[in-house]
Design an enzyme around this catalytic site. Structure first.
Site, mmCIF file in Angstrom:
data_model
loop_
_atom_site.group_PDB
_atom_site.id
_atom_site.type_symbol
_atom_site.label_atom_id
_atom_site.label_comp_id
_atom_site.label_asym_id
_atom_site.label_seq_id
_atom_site.Cartn_x
_atom_site.Cartn_y
_atom_site.Cartn_z
ATOM 1 N N PRO A 1 0.892 -1.174 -0.005
ATOM 2 C CA PRO A 1 0.180 -0.131 -0.025
ATOM 3 C C PRO A 1 0.866 1.225 0.015
ATOM 4 C CG PRO A 1 -1.021 -1.683 1.422
ATOM 5 C CD PRO A 1 0.382 -2.394 1.133
ATOM 6 N N CYS A 2 0.375 2.171 -0.982
ATOM 7 C CA CYS A 2 1.527 3.277 -1.149
ATOM 8 C C CYS A 2 1.018 4.682 -0.360
ATOM 9 C CB CYS A 2 1.488 3.895 -2.565
ATOM 10 S SG CYS A 2 -0.221 4.379 -2.986
ATOM 11 N N THR A 3 0.010 4.500 0.487
ATOM 12 C CA THR A 3 -0.588 5.552 1.388
ATOM 13 C C THR A 3 0.611 6.383 2.117
ATOM 14 O OG1 THR A 3 -2.545 4.591 1.555
ATOM 15 C CG2 THR A 3 -2.179 6.269 2.934
ATOM 16 N N PHE B 1 3.733 6.824 1.616
ATOM 17 C CA PHE B 1 4.510 7.382 0.721
ATOM 18 C C PHE B 1 3.909 8.422 -0.454
ATOM 19 C CE2 PHE B 1 5.679 3.181 1.594
ATOM 20 C CZ PHE B 1 6.775 3.243 2.731
ATOM 21 N N SER B 2 2.650 8.434 -0.265
ATOM 22 C CA SER B 2 1.836 9.267 -1.331
ATOM 23 C C SER B 2 1.888 10.749 -0.958
ATOM 24 C CB SER B 2 0.372 8.617 -1.523
ATOM 25 O OG SER B 2 -0.236 9.329 -2.395
#
Length: 388
Positions: free
Chosen positions: A95-97, A99-100
């Site tokens: 899940p990229c949250t 680093f988004s």
């Protein structure tokens, strides 16, 4: 061609990278489901609805729903009927949250202290314990930012200690024929110690950072080209942008956003310059690729379609994108089906890897591993590939 090379898919979501795995041998933007030596043996995710979507489209793939932190590597392998050393690839995008960019307003994300960032460690753990020939990890570009240096360095060190030689590169999806200006980092490593070489770009055009166009390459695929041939659909009320900013959204020209309504442009002087996110009231430019498709947009977050519509009262309104259009922007096959309503489908699409971007990376890796013959991609022979 061996069609049984097994792949372990982690953080699979709806299956964007899985779709790329099983179609990596196909010519760009052609979906005949016959061109891959790989098959996804097992896919894991904590999102049950997304896994239902994956199962619907890949009925031969075993799925394992649960938190990766509570799921052993042996359980993952067993679900796919595999033993240690069997997988040809481990693929996945944690899940990229954490680093988004869109999460930078949260202090723990700016400081890189989000506990979900530890999921990178679980990706490394599964690679280390399952011993695939190679792996592919995908994430947002923000993972490579200085604010996340500690996590990224730990990721690379862990993959190296596991016996691989990881290399990474930020790829712009539009440079590989995807009609979307979406930047993602790919980390790839081989167990045999040989370095992976990222594929050359095939397309060129203007982006938010680059105004220099390489005329020797194909032009970026535009949103208009991507939508060519989509079957007409009846306008639904949920597609019509209504509410506080409805009139302002309708007045925004194609390719513009809320900045149109500042003192520097031709609209109404309503907003301060650079006071909102770029996607606020954003409309597609039909002659350019789309901006990044959002997974969970607010009511005023685009991109919206470049053409306005009329509501029941006859008022001119902006229109939200349809699932069929989003699939084209993400280069999913038209026949790909999603479980859940429109909002759920957009969430799954926005969190996915563009299929064509995944295909080109996987195909390049398979060629370098010797499983596929290196051929000149048909997207770079001077002829634009049809999206139909």
């Amino acid at each position: 061609m061996n069609s049984n090379l097994p792949v372990v898919s982690l953080f699979s979501g709806a299956g964007g990278l899985d779709c790329a795995v099983e179609r990596c041998g196909e010519p760009p933007l052609v979906h005949d489901n016959t061109g891959s030596p790989l098959r996804v043996a097992v896919a894991t995710d904590y999102d049950e609805t997304a896994l239902q979507t994956l199962s619907l489209n890949f009925p031969h793939t075993k799925t394992l729903c649960g938190d990766i932190r509570d799921t052993s590597t042996s359980d993952i392998l067993a679900a796919g009927g595999l033993s240690v050393g069997d997988p040809t690839l481990v693929v996945g995008g944690p899940p990229c949250t954490p680093f988004s960019k869109s999460g930078f307003w949260v202090e723990e994300k700016r400081n890189s202290s989000d506990p979900n960032a530890s999921l990178l460690d679980d990706y490394v753990r599964v690679v280390r314990e399952s011993k695939p020939e190679a792996f592919i990890l995908e994430n947002v570009q923000g993972l490579t930012y200085k604010t996340h240096k500690a996590q990224f360095d730990r990721l690379m060190a862990g993959l190296t200690a596991a016996g691989y030689n990881p290399t990474y590169k930020v790829l712009l999806a539009a440079e590989y024929g995807v009609p979307q200006l979406r930047r993602r980092v790919f980390v790839v490593g081989r167990r045999d110690g040989k370095k992976f070489h990222f594929p050359e770009t095939t397309h060129s055009g203007e982006s938010e950072r680059d105004r220099i166009v390489d005329s020797s390459k194909l032009p970026f695929v535009s949103a208009r080209t991507a939508f060519k041939g989509i079957k007409k659909e009846k306008l639904e009320d949920s597609e019509i942008v209504e509410g506080t900013y409805a009139d302002l959204a309708a007045e925004v020209p194609p390719g513009q956003n809320y900045l149109w309504h500042t003192d520097r442009y031709g609209g109404k002087n309503v907003f301060r310059w650079r006071s909102r996110y770029w996607t606020f009231l954003l409309k597609l430019d039909p002659e350019r690729p789309s901006t990044t498709l959002q997974a969970q947009p607010g009511p005023w977050v685009g991109p919206f379609h470049w053409s306005n519509v009329r509501n029941a009262r006859g008022d001119i309104r902006a229109r939200r994108l349809r699932i069929s259009e989003m699939k084209r922007l993400m280069t999913f096959p038209d026949e790909f089906e999603f479980v859940g309503g429109k909002r759920e489908a957009q969430r799954q699409l926005g969190n996915a890897v563009p299929v064509e971007l995944g295909k080109v990376v996987i195909r390049s890796l398979m060629e370098q591993l010797g499983y596929m013959c290196a051929e000149q991609p048909s997207s770079v022979n001077g002829t634009q590939i049809s999206l139909l």
